[in-house]
Design a protein around this motif. Structure first.
Motif, PDB file in Angstrom:
ATOM      1  N   ALA A   1       0.833  -1.208   0.000  1.00  0.00           N
ATOM      2  CA  ALA A   1       0.000   0.000   0.000  1.00  0.00           C
ATOM      3  C   ALA A   1       0.867   1.257   0.000  1.00  0.00           C
ATOM      4  O   ALA A   1       0.592   2.213  -0.741  1.00  0.00           O
ATOM      5  N   ARG A   2       1.920   1.275   0.814  1.00  0.00           N
ATOM      6  CA  ARG A   2       2.805   2.449   0.853  1.00  0.00           C
ATOM      7  C   ARG A   2       3.550   2.617  -0.468  1.00  0.00           C
ATOM      8  O   ARG A   2       3.770   3.740  -0.922  1.00  0.00           O
ATOM      9  N   THR A   3       3.915   1.509  -1.097  1.00  0.00           N
ATOM     10  CA  THR A   3       4.571   1.584  -2.406  1.00  0.00           C
ATOM     11  C   THR A   3       3.636   2.228  -3.425  1.00  0.00           C
ATOM     12  O   THR A   3       4.050   3.089  -4.207  1.00  0.00           O
ATOM     13  N   GLN A   4       2.376   1.831  -3.412  1.00  0.00           N
ATOM     14  CA  GLN A   4       1.400   2.441  -4.321  1.00  0.00           C
ATOM     15  C   GLN A   4       1.236   3.926  -4.022  1.00  0.00           C
ATOM     16  O   GLN A   4       1.206   4.749  -4.935  1.00  0.00           O
ATOM     17  N   ALA A   5       1.121   4.271  -2.739  1.00  0.00           N
ATOM     18  CA  ALA A   5       0.926   5.675  -2.351  1.00  0.00           C
ATOM     19  C   ALA A   5       2.102   6.539  -2.796  1.00  0.00           C
ATOM     20  O   ALA A   5       1.931   7.733  -3.066  1.00  0.00           O
ATOM     21  N   SER A   6       3.280   5.940  -2.875  1.00  0.00           N
ATOM     22  CA  SER A   6       4.494   6.671  -3.270  1.00  0.00           C
ATOM     23  C   SER A   6       4.698   6.727  -4.780  1.00  0.00           C
ATOM     24  O   SER A   6       5.633   7.375  -5.251  1.00  0.00           O
TER      25      SER A   6
END
Length: 156
Positions: A139-144
């Motif tokens: 999820a954090r990878t997508q948000a970044s």
């Protein structure tokens, strides 16, 4: 015919709240595992938590028994404490007569909850739970990510 049993692990993330956000899910069934994730340019953490559950359940092609693991008390309580049913009954108003936030997503989630037999399990976020940690990374990878689409349902 016996209903398939699925384990689903979900998480949402937002860099700033609101800000760029991501959602992720890991699903397991009969020894197979599938990861899925996505993100939006401007959204909230709660929207990403709900969307992770929607996307996980929507992936299932037939009614299933689902053990769903989430670190979101918001999502779990909305279902288990019958907030969602109450909001629908009250014309999408909260107990203090305000419009329910994220109505568009709750309306997408309800038919999936009706289709599947979902059992919610709360896990403490960032506590070393392997699947929750994996979802958090996704999820954090997508948000970044660059070039995220707009979350057309988000209202400031």
């Amino acid at each position: 015919m016996t209903m398939k049993n699925v384990q689903a692990f979900t998480d949402g993330s937002c860099l700033g709240n609101p800000g760029p956000g991501g959602w992720a899910a890991v699903l397991r069934c009969n020894g197979s595992e599938r990861e899925l994730s996505g993100g939006f340019a401007l959204t909230t953490n709660n929207r990403m938590e709900i969307l992770a559950v929607i996307e996980a359940l929507a992936l299932l092609k037939e009614p299933c028994g689902v053990d769903l693991y989430t670190d979101s008390q918001y999502v779990r309580n909305a279902v288990e404490k019958k907030w969602l049913a109450g909001w629908r009954r009250n014309g999408w108003k909260t107990s203090d007569k305000k419009p329910v936030k994220n109505r568009d997503l709750w309306e997408r989630l309800q038919p999936l909850l009706d289709l599947h037999q979902v059992r919610f399990h709360w896990v403490r976020g960032h506590s070393g739970h392997p699947e929750n940690e994996r979802c958090d990374v996704l999820a954090r990878t997508q948000a970044s990510s660059r070039g995220l689409p707009p979350d057309t349902g988000y209202r400031e």
